[in-house]
Design an enzyme around this catalytic site. Structure first.
Site, mmCIF file in Angstrom:
data_model
loop_
_atom_site.group_PDB
_atom_site.id
_atom_site.type_symbol
_atom_site.label_atom_id
_atom_site.label_comp_id
_atom_site.label_asym_id
_atom_site.label_seq_id
_atom_site.Cartn_x
_atom_site.Cartn_y
_atom_site.Cartn_z
ATOM 1 N N ASP A 179 0.773 -1.239 0.057
ATOM 2 C CA ASP A 179 -0.115 0.062 -0.126
ATOM 3 C C ASP A 179 0.817 1.259 -0.067
ATOM 4 O O ASP A 179 1.760 1.400 0.828
ATOM 5 C CB ASP A 179 -0.950 0.104 1.295
ATOM 6 N N ASP A 200 -0.886 -2.853 -4.501
ATOM 7 C CA ASP A 200 -2.051 -2.710 -3.596
ATOM 8 C C ASP A 200 -2.796 -1.426 -3.654
ATOM 9 O O ASP A 200 -2.248 -0.520 -4.495
ATOM 10 C CB ASP A 200 -1.669 -3.340 -2.000
ATOM 11 N N ASP A 201 -3.157 -1.115 -2.556
ATOM 12 C CA ASP A 201 -4.033 0.437 -2.614
ATOM 13 C C ASP A 201 -2.922 1.414 -2.977
ATOM 14 O O ASP A 201 -1.941 1.403 -2.219
ATOM 15 C CB ASP A 201 -4.771 0.561 -1.454
ATOM 16 N N HIS A 222 -4.110 -1.291 -6.642
ATOM 17 C CA HIS A 222 -5.542 -1.529 -6.651
ATOM 18 C C HIS A 222 -6.495 -0.072 -6.411
ATOM 19 O O HIS A 222 -7.534 -0.277 -6.246
ATOM 20 C CB HIS A 222 -5.498 -2.311 -5.336
ATOM 21 N N ARG A 255 -12.596 2.707 -5.327
ATOM 22 C CA ARG A 255 -13.121 1.600 -4.589
ATOM 23 C C ARG A 255 -13.673 2.130 -3.131
ATOM 24 O O ARG A 255 -12.676 2.509 -2.652
ATOM 25 C CB ARG A 255 -11.790 0.421 -4.591
ATOM 26 N N LYS A 257 -14.687 -0.034 0.361
ATOM 27 C CA LYS A 257 -15.102 -1.262 0.892
ATOM 28 C C LYS A 257 -15.655 -1.590 2.373
ATOM 29 O O LYS A 257 -14.941 -0.826 3.192
ATOM 30 C CB LYS A 257 -13.599 -2.125 0.965
#
Ligand SMILES: *[C@@H]1O[C@H](CO)[C@@H](O)[C@H](O)[C@H]1NC(C)=O
Ligand SMILES: *[C@@H]1O[C@H](CO)[C@@H](O)[C@H](O)[C@H]1NC(C)=O
Ligand SMILES: *[C@@H]1O[C@H](CO)[C@@H](O)[C@H](O)[C@H]1NC(C)=O
Ligand SMILES: *[C@@H]1O[C@H](CO)[C@@H](O)[C@H](O)[C@H]1NC(C)=O
Ligand SMILES: *[C@@H]1O[C@H](CO)[C@@H](O)[C@H](O)[C@H]1NC(C)=O
Ligand SMILES: *[C@@H]1O[C@H](CO)[C@@H](O)[C@H](O)[C@H]1NC(C)=O
Ligand SMILES: *[C@@H]1O[C@H](CO)[C@@H](O)[C@H](O)[C@H]1NC(C)=O
Ligand SMILES: *[C@@H]1O[C@H](CO)[C@@H](O)[C@H](O)[C@H]1NC(C)=O
Length: 363
Positions: A179, A200-201, A222, A255, A257
């Protein structure tokens, strides 16, 4: 000479340092806990020049108010399997920056094994900004974090700008969960001009209020995420503006979540002026079914972390043909407004659930 001060000329020795004015600069060139403690206590300007931190040791810098900390040269850490962090900075009214050509080199390839946090070697987090108050962090180059690059936690009124996280080597060498910047339990945070190449993020906002994220460039990774929200000790995300971003060749673009079965809230979030380019899986994905244990979706959303007052404005760009343009699976959402959305190139989702009925939003 491990520690020196500069007062126009270089003075030698710790005692000299203590007698000198607090406006002086202390330069530390070798890792030594005592030298670093001395530098922190006597100097308002500290330069860490080419420090090699031993294996399994956190470079802990609990700075005095008003300190200006500068990284110079290459900062490295020895290999050791532990959770880290490699660098932990606390302070009020401090400035943290790097000078041209410095690098905080996480040497991630020593840990990377393609498993990230899901097994294999225990990997340290690189940089924690812990309890930072009213402070500025800028011009930092971080390369190849073993695990997440930066966490901003328990902080208030922090601005970062010109932060560059380059974990591209992880694309071929097994980087995972790298991340870029995570924010949690922090308020009044501004992240400007962040560039992240990773797996990743790019940026993940996990909890906090009054957060502005501006001019972000994300490559690989991501996408620009909120979450996962729920299942931690503080589960509120409120008043977030994410604008002027470009997200390229990432698994997702935008995104959110929220965690299945958890409670909390995501309120007043705006993403605006966002360009997506060649997204792999989902251009926009809003899901309320995230399983914090498996790190994947359950397929059923719950409404305990409702997404309220959610604005998307001017989000355009492309998804790969094998990906999905927009996917929503939430419960209990209210007051959404999406305008100027044109995400194309991928498939249309078979089914979207939980979009507020009066919003006119089409999946
Ligand atoms: C980081 O430093 C602060 C202040 O010294 C300390 O309270 C905190 O426990 C440290 N965090 C970690 C993870 O070492
Ligand atoms: C960080 O690295 C980038 C790319 O290598 C470079 O353009 C930039 O000048 C560096 N910034 C600093 C503060 O060293
Ligand atoms: C990122 O680092 C790799 C080497 O580690 C380098 O080849 C690449 O050019 C860097 N990316 C940018 C955008 O500077
Ligand atoms: C930071 O945010 C909190 C919560 O939103 C707010 O109460 C507080 O006044 C803010 N602090 C500053 C220094 O702006
Ligand atoms: C919603 O968040 C924005 C920041 O994106 C802030 O300017 C605005 O005041 C917030 N609205 C409310 C009602 O708190
Ligand atoms: C999802 O919902 C369906 C129908 O409501 C139910 O049959 C199924 O057991 C649920 N699955 C999970 C994982 O909760
Ligand atoms: C929906 O959200 C509200 C808070 O806004 C909460 O009180 C309620 O329990 C939630 N409903 C469900 C079904 O989770
Ligand atoms: C949406 O974007 C595509 C690809 O850039 C473009 O061809 C199309 O005209 C756009 N649609 C609208 C309604 O702007």
């Amino acid at each position: 000479m491990k520690l020196s001060t500069v007062l126009g000329l270089t003075l030698l020795g710790v005692l000299t340092v203590i007698q000198s004015s607090t406006a002086s600069t202390c330069t530390v060139t070798e890792y030594d806990v005592d030298d670093i403690a001395t530098a922190i206590s006597v100097c308002s300007k500290i330069v860490l020049n080419g420090i090699s931190v031993p294996p399994g040791v956190t470079l802990n810098l609990n700075l005095k108010p008003g300190t200006r900390l500068t990284f110079q040269g290459t900062t490295t850490w020895g290999f050791y399997e532990w959770s880290g962090p490699l660098l932990n900075i606390t302070g009020t009214d401090v400035e943290i920056r790097g000078v041209e050509n410095h690098i905080l080199d996480g040497r991630g390839s020593l840990w990377w094994d393609g498993k990230g946090e899901h097994g294999g070697k225990v990997k340290p987090l690189l940089f924690v900004l812990h309890g930072l108050q009213n402070s500025v962090v800028h011009d930092l180059n971080i390369t190849n974090p073993p695990y997440h690059a930066i966490w901003i936690e328990d902080s208030d009124s922090v601005t970062t700008y010109d932060i560059f996280v380059n974990s591209s080597d992880g694309d071929t060498l097994g980087g995972h969960n790298t991340d870029g910047i995570n924010v949690w339990r922090s308020n009044n945070v501004t992240l400007e001009r962040t560039i992240v190449y990773n797996q990743d993020d790019c940026i993940a906002l996990k909890s906090g209020t009054n957060i502005v994220v501006k001019n972000t460039y994300c490559f690989g990774g991501h996408g620009l995420s909120i979450g996962s929200v729920g299942g931690r000790d503080y589960n509120i995300v409120e008043n977030v503006l994410i604008s002027d971003s470009e997200i390229v060749r990432s698994d997702n673009g935008i995104r959110i979540k929220t965690v299945y079965g958890a409670t909390g809230s995501v309120t007043n979030v705006t993403y605006e002026d966002t360009i997506l380019n060649d997204i792999n899986n989902y251009g926009i994905i809003i899901e309320g079914d995230y399983d914090i244990n498996t790190g994947g979706p359950t397929g059923n959303a719950t409404g305990g972390v409702p997404i309220k007052h959610f604005i998307l404005r001017n989000v355009v760009g492309s998804v790969k043909p094998s990906g999905v343009n927009i996917y929503v699976l939430v419960k209990n959402a209210t007051d959404w407004s999406w305008t100027g959305i044109n995400v194309s190139g991928g498939k249309k989702a078979d089914d979207c659930e939980g979009i507020p009925e009066d919003s006119g939003i089409l999946c």
